[in-house]
Design a protein around this motif. Structure first.
Motif, PDB file in Angstrom:
ATOM      1  N   ARG A   1       3.396  -7.327   5.720  1.00 18.59           N
ATOM      2  CA  ARG A   1       4.104  -7.215   7.004  1.00 18.59           C
ATOM      3  C   ARG A   1       4.492  -5.760   7.259  1.00 18.59           C
ATOM      4  O   ARG A   1       4.918  -5.047   6.356  1.00 18.59           O
ATOM      5  CB  ARG A   1       5.349  -8.098   6.996  1.00 18.59           C
ATOM      6  CG  ARG A   1       5.047  -9.587   7.055  1.00 18.59           C
ATOM      7  CD  ARG A   1       6.307 -10.413   7.032  1.00 18.59           C
ATOM      8  NE  ARG A   1       7.038 -10.269   5.771  1.00 18.59           N
ATOM      9  CZ  ARG A   1       7.918 -11.148   5.305  1.00 18.59           C
ATOM     10  NH1 ARG A   1       8.195 -12.242   6.002  1.00 18.59           N
ATOM     11  NH2 ARG A   1       8.537 -10.942   4.163  1.00 18.59           N
ATOM     12  N   ARG A   2       4.342  -5.333   8.505  1.00 22.77           N
ATOM     13  CA  ARG A   2       4.714  -3.967   8.895  1.00 22.77           C
ATOM     14  C   ARG A   2       5.403  -4.008  10.254  1.00 22.77           C
ATOM     15  O   ARG A   2       5.129  -4.892  11.084  1.00 22.77           O
ATOM     16  CB  ARG A   2       3.483  -3.053   8.993  1.00 22.77           C
ATOM     17  CG  ARG A   2       2.765  -2.815   7.669  1.00 22.77           C
ATOM     18  CD  ARG A   2       3.565  -1.919   6.738  1.00 22.77           C
ATOM     19  NE  ARG A   2       2.876  -1.740   5.473  1.00 22.77           N
ATOM     20  CZ  ARG A   2       3.051  -2.498   4.407  1.00 22.77           C
ATOM     21  NH1 ARG A   2       3.889  -3.528   4.441  1.00 22.77           N
ATOM     22  NH2 ARG A   2       2.388  -2.248   3.288  1.00 22.77           N
ATOM     23  N   GLY A   3       6.252  -3.008  10.493  1.00 23.75           N
ATOM     24  CA  GLY A   3       6.885  -2.855  11.784  1.00 23.75           C
ATOM     25  C   GLY A   3       5.957  -2.169  12.769  1.00 23.75           C
ATOM     26  O   GLY A   3       4.793  -1.880  12.458  1.00 23.75           O
TER      27      GLY A   3
ATOM     28  N   GLY B   1      -2.697  -0.189  11.307  1.00 26.68           N
ATOM     29  CA  GLY B   1      -3.448  -1.274  11.927  1.00 26.68           C
ATOM     30  C   GLY B   1      -2.757  -2.617  11.785  1.00 26.68           C
ATOM     31  O   GLY B   1      -2.045  -2.873  10.808  1.00 26.68           O
ATOM     32  N   SER B   2      -2.995  -3.486  12.748  1.00 18.13           N
ATOM     33  CA  SER B   2      -2.436  -4.843  12.674  1.00 18.13           C
ATOM     34  C   SER B   2      -3.221  -5.714  11.696  1.00 18.13           C
ATOM     35  O   SER B   2      -2.659  -6.601  11.052  1.00 18.13           O
ATOM     36  CB  SER B   2      -2.451  -5.483  14.069  1.00 18.13           C
ATOM     37  OG  SER B   2      -1.587  -4.793  14.946  1.00 18.13           O
TER      38      SER B   2
ATOM     39  N   LEU C   1      -1.786   5.419  -2.985  1.00 17.13           N
ATOM     40  CA  LEU C   1      -2.024   4.112  -3.595  1.00 17.13           C
ATOM     41  C   LEU C   1      -1.558   2.988  -2.683  1.00 17.13           C
ATOM     42  O   LEU C   1      -2.266   2.002  -2.466  1.00 17.13           O
ATOM     43  CB  LEU C   1      -1.310   4.018  -4.941  1.00 17.13           C
ATOM     44  CG  LEU C   1      -1.331   2.635  -5.607  1.00 17.13           C
ATOM     45  CD1 LEU C   1      -2.750   2.185  -5.896  1.00 17.13           C
ATOM     46  CD2 LEU C   1      -0.503   2.640  -6.890  1.00 17.13           C
ATOM     47  N   THR C   2      -0.381   3.155  -2.112  1.00 18.52           N
ATOM     48  CA  THR C   2       0.159   2.108  -1.253  1.00 18.52           C
ATOM     49  C   THR C   2      -0.676   1.932   0.006  1.00 18.52           C
ATOM     50  O   THR C   2      -0.890   0.809   0.475  1.00 18.52           O
ATOM     51  CB  THR C   2       1.616   2.436  -0.871  1.00 18.52           C
ATOM     52  OG1 THR C   2       2.371   2.648  -2.059  1.00 18.52           O
ATOM     53  CG2 THR C   2       2.236   1.298  -0.081  1.00 18.52           C
ATOM     54  N   THR C   3      -1.171   3.031   0.561  1.00 18.06           N
ATOM     55  CA  THR C   3      -2.009   2.954   1.754  1.00 18.06           C
ATOM     56  C   THR C   3      -3.318   2.234   1.456  1.00 18.06           C
ATOM     57  O   THR C   3      -3.795   1.415   2.251  1.00 18.06           O
ATOM     58  CB  THR C   3      -2.292   4.365   2.308  1.00 18.06           C
ATOM     59  OG1 THR C   3      -1.054   5.010   2.612  1.00 18.06           O
ATOM     60  CG2 THR C   3      -3.138   4.301   3.561  1.00 18.06           C
ATOM     61  N   VAL C   4      -3.918   2.552   0.298  1.00 22.15           N
ATOM     62  CA  VAL C   4      -5.161   1.876  -0.087  1.00 22.15           C
ATOM     63  C   VAL C   4      -4.898   0.394  -0.348  1.00 22.15           C
ATOM     64  O   VAL C   4      -5.688  -0.474   0.041  1.00 22.15           O
ATOM     65  CB  VAL C   4      -5.783   2.556  -1.330  1.00 22.15           C
ATOM     66  CG1 VAL C   4      -6.979   1.772  -1.832  1.00 22.15           C
ATOM     67  CG2 VAL C   4      -6.184   3.979  -0.996  1.00 22.15           C
ATOM     68  N   ARG C   5      -3.791   0.089  -1.014  1.00 25.93           N
ATOM     69  CA  ARG C   5      -3.438  -1.315  -1.235  1.00 25.93           C
ATOM     70  C   ARG C   5      -3.263  -2.042   0.096  1.00 25.93           C
ATOM     71  O   ARG C   5      -3.677  -3.182   0.262  1.00 25.93           O
ATOM     72  CB  ARG C   5      -2.149  -1.402  -2.053  1.00 25.93           C
ATOM     73  CG  ARG C   5      -2.338  -1.230  -3.548  1.00 25.93           C
ATOM     74  CD  ARG C   5      -1.013  -1.184  -4.266  1.00 25.93           C
ATOM     75  NE  ARG C   5      -1.178  -1.359  -5.712  1.00 25.93           N
ATOM     76  CZ  ARG C   5      -0.214  -1.148  -6.598  1.00 25.93           C
ATOM     77  NH1 ARG C   5       0.988  -0.740  -6.200  1.00 25.93           N
ATOM     78  NH2 ARG C   5      -0.446  -1.338  -7.886  1.00 25.93           N
ATOM     79  N   ASP C   6      -2.662  -1.356   1.045  1.00 27.48           N
ATOM     80  CA  ASP C   6      -2.400  -1.976   2.340  1.00 27.48           C
ATOM     81  C   ASP C   6      -3.688  -2.371   3.055  1.00 27.48           C
ATOM     82  O   ASP C   6      -3.699  -3.324   3.840  1.00 27.48           O
ATOM     83  CB  ASP C   6      -1.598  -1.005   3.210  1.00 27.48           C
ATOM     84  CG  ASP C   6      -1.247  -1.590   4.559  1.00 27.48           C
ATOM     85  OD1 ASP C   6      -0.226  -2.295   4.647  1.00 27.48           O
ATOM     86  OD2 ASP C   6      -2.016  -1.364   5.515  1.00 27.48           O
ATOM     87  N   ALA C   7      -4.786  -1.677   2.777  1.00 28.33           N
ATOM     88  CA  ALA C   7      -6.057  -1.964   3.456  1.00 28.33           C
ATOM     89  C   ALA C   7      -6.579  -3.355   3.132  1.00 28.33           C
ATOM     90  O   ALA C   7      -7.440  -3.869   3.857  1.00 28.33           O
ATOM     91  CB  ALA C   7      -7.102  -0.916   3.080  1.00 28.33           C
ATOM     92  N   THR C   8      -6.076  -3.981   2.078  1.00 27.01           N
ATOM     93  CA  THR C   8      -6.468  -5.364   1.775  1.00 27.01           C
ATOM     94  C   THR C   8      -6.174  -6.281   2.947  1.00 27.01           C
ATOM     95  O   THR C   8      -6.884  -7.271   3.168  1.00 27.01           O
ATOM     96  CB  THR C   8      -5.732  -5.862   0.514  1.00 27.01           C
ATOM     97  OG1 THR C   8      -6.115  -5.056  -0.601  1.00 27.01           O
ATOM     98  CG2 THR C   8      -6.064  -7.317   0.222  1.00 27.01           C
ATOM     99  N   SER C   9      -5.176  -5.954   3.739  1.00 25.35           N
ATOM    100  CA  SER C   9      -4.809  -6.793   4.872  1.00 25.35           C
ATOM    101  C   SER C   9      -5.865  -6.793   5.964  1.00 25.35           C
ATOM    102  O   SER C   9      -5.789  -7.600   6.906  1.00 25.35           O
ATOM    103  CB  SER C   9      -3.468  -6.345   5.463  1.00 25.35           C
ATOM    104  OG  SER C   9      -3.542  -5.013   5.946  1.00 25.35           O
ATOM    105  N   ALA C  10      -6.886  -5.939   5.864  1.00 24.79           N
ATOM    106  CA  ALA C  10      -7.995  -5.963   6.820  1.00 24.79           C
ATOM    107  C   ALA C  10      -8.912  -7.156   6.591  1.00 24.79           C
ATOM    108  O   ALA C  10      -9.700  -7.513   7.465  1.00 24.79           O
ATOM    109  CB  ALA C  10      -8.799  -4.661   6.733  1.00 24.79           C
TER     110      ALA C  10
END
Length: 531
Positions: A51-53, A61-62, A134-143
């Motif tokens: 989840r992101r604001g 990205g959403s 690292l966190t940004t790359v992890r976040d890409a899983t949400s794609a």
């Protein structure tokens, strides 16, 4: 400028929410309360940490964040009842991003259990395994669509392709029935599916096969002997399904192969697609991923129109080159038209409704169906573009046995390449034929021939105005090149690469001798390990 850069960096850092404890502690929504023994279902989220604001969604990205964070009802995994007869611990998997393991049924059949969520920590250089990057790359899983793999089976069945039948579960926080891997899986949303590797797993959609192997072993057999061939016609159908689904991660490790003995004696290896983690991928809807998608073409977004066919297929270049070498343009187009007829609106509706949890279907189901319908309409054009991409340079490889490569430059739109086993069957030459394809220089610039081991012959003939360049690699044994062809223009169209010694070269006006004292021209990557 410095102040602006600092402000942007702070926004990005805030958007990615860098933190030591990144992943949800437990998939269950009410994980603070004990899960009663014997509970057969639980309300869980695949990844509420995505989840992101508004700022986070703008920069990152959403994606499918709503689907990852949406509570859904899933069955609780019970090793004793997941399949008839129960499952027991096999071995821990070696995946770089997913937590995975192999479970064994009472009959010895294997099943893969792996987490739906991913952690790319081990794929990054050590210097980047912390903080914002690292966190940004992890976040890409949400794609990735967390439940996309469950939509695929009925679509693959309608397409006439073998497939796995994955199921989603929640693993109890106190589960101890997974052997040494139990602790790794506790509290996670997982996918369970049958494995298609090894004779013990021949069943269901591959029933009737004599062998079931991974790409590495099949390719090794293919280049060792002409008694092994790849089913390119089925493979192109499978690859068009991949394009239609937006599944860009189809490297050779994503396939198993079912071997069927043919009446004439050879084994035909049919592809079995696996690992549908990237279907319906949605990536370029934020500032950072949009920029990344322009730098890394393989990250193509699933939407009503096809983006870059080259991007969708980049990860599969190695296996595509080998499995599609004999497939003509007509087969691409025919497969696309047939898929259009098979993948009806009713099939799409049923697959998406059954594959997605009801709560996620309400969020994403209609968008996915609409996109699939639009992409189905455009599938023949996508197939034509795919062919054009794969036809530019075509590799035709023999085996480690003796072969004769016959290249006939028949006319300006047809250069025919045929490969025969030696010695020829004089009574029935067709019985010696193991490969034939006609190449049109409007599509194909270069045809690369690899003799591999064995004493091979390369016979080139014909007088034309246009023809693809022919790059001939003889291999480590004594080989023969006989070139009597002629193509209009000053540029020589036949190049022979080999060592200076032990070869017989009968050149013509088109021949360019590229032999030298090095054995570098003998290198050939058979299974992908040499890249």
């Amino acid at each position: 400028m410095t102040a602006r850069f600092s402000s942007l960096f702070l926004l990005l850092a805030a958007a990615s929410c860098s933190r030591d404890t990144y992943f949800q502690p437990d998939a269950r929504v009410d994980y603070a309360s004990p899960l009663p023994p014997g509970t057969d279902s639980a309300r869980v989220t695949a990844g509420r940490h995505y989840r992101r604001g508004p700022v986070g969604r703008f920069f990152l990205g959403s994606h499918y964040r709503r689907a990852w964070a949406q509570p859904v009802l899933l069955p609780v995994f019970n090793p004793q009842t997941a399949v008839p007869g129960g499952l027991r611990f096999g071995k821990v998997g070696g995946g770089f991003q997913t937590t995975s393991m192999t479970l064994l049924g009472p009959d010895g059949r294997g099943y893969a259990l792996r987490s739906i969520d991913k952690d790319p920590y081990r794929t990054l250089p050590k210097a980047l395994r912390q903080g914002f990057i690292l966190t940004t790359v992890r976040d890409a899983t949400s794609a990735g669509m967390p439940y996309g793999a469950f939509v695929v089976p009925p679509l693959a069945a309608a397409a006439g392709l073998p497939h796995t039948s994955p199921r989603a579960f929640y693993v109890r926080p106190d589960e101890d029935g997974l052997g040494e891997a139990s602790e790794r899986f506790r509290g996670k949303v997982v996918l369970l599916e049958e494995k298609f590797e090894g004779k013990q797993n021949i069943a269901g959609p591959v029933a009737g096969a004599q062998d079931l192997e991974e790409s590495e072993d099949v390719l090794e057999a293919r280049y060792a002997s002409p008694q092994h061939r790849l089913d390119g016609e089925t493979y192109v159908r499978a690859r068009l399904l991949d394009l239609w689904l937006g599944d860009w991660d189809r490297h050779e490790g994503q396939w198993s192969w079912a071997g069927y003995r043919q009446a004439t004696g050879y084994t035909l290896w049919k592809p079995v697609p696996q690992d549908r983690d990237q279907v319906f991928f949605r990536f370029d809807d934020g500032v950072i991923p949009w920029l990344i998608s322009r730098l890394a073409a393989k990250f193509r977004t699933f939407k009503p129109r096809y983006e870059s066919i080259e991007g969708y297929t980049r990860n599969a270049v190695f296996i595509d080159e080998r499995a599609l070498a004999a497939v003509p343009r007509s087969s691409y187009l025919q497969a696309a038209r047939d898929l259009q007829l098979r993948l009806t609106d009713a099939v799409l509706e049923q697959a998406v409704r059954q594959g997605l949890p009801p709560e996620v279907y309400r969020l994403e189901g209609r968008n996915i169906i609409t996109a699939l319908q639009a992409r189905r309409t455009a599938l023949p054009q996508a197939a034509a573009d795919f062919y054009r991409l794969k036809a530019r340079t075509v590799m035709v490889a023999g085996t480690d046995e003796d072969e004769r490569f016959v290249v006939e430059r028949l006319h300006d739109t047809a250069t025919v390449v045929s490969v025969y086993t030696l010695p020829l069957n004089r009574q029935n030459p067709a019985a010696s034929l193991q490969y034939r394809r006609s190449f049109n220089p409007a599509y194909t610039r270069t045809v690369v021939l690899h003799g591999l081991q064995g004493k091979d012959e390369f016979l080139v003939s014909g007088t034309v105005h246009r023809s693809p360049v022919l790059a001939v690699y003889g291999g480590p044994d004594a080989d023969l090149l006989q070139d009597s062809s002629r193509v209009a223009g000053l540029r020589k169209r036949t190049r022979f690469f080999d060592t200076k010694r032990n070869n017989s070269l009968q050149p013509g006006p088109e021949t360019k001798d590229r032999t030298d004292h090095s054995v570098r021209s003998h290198a050939f990557d058979r299974d992908g390990s040499g890249r």
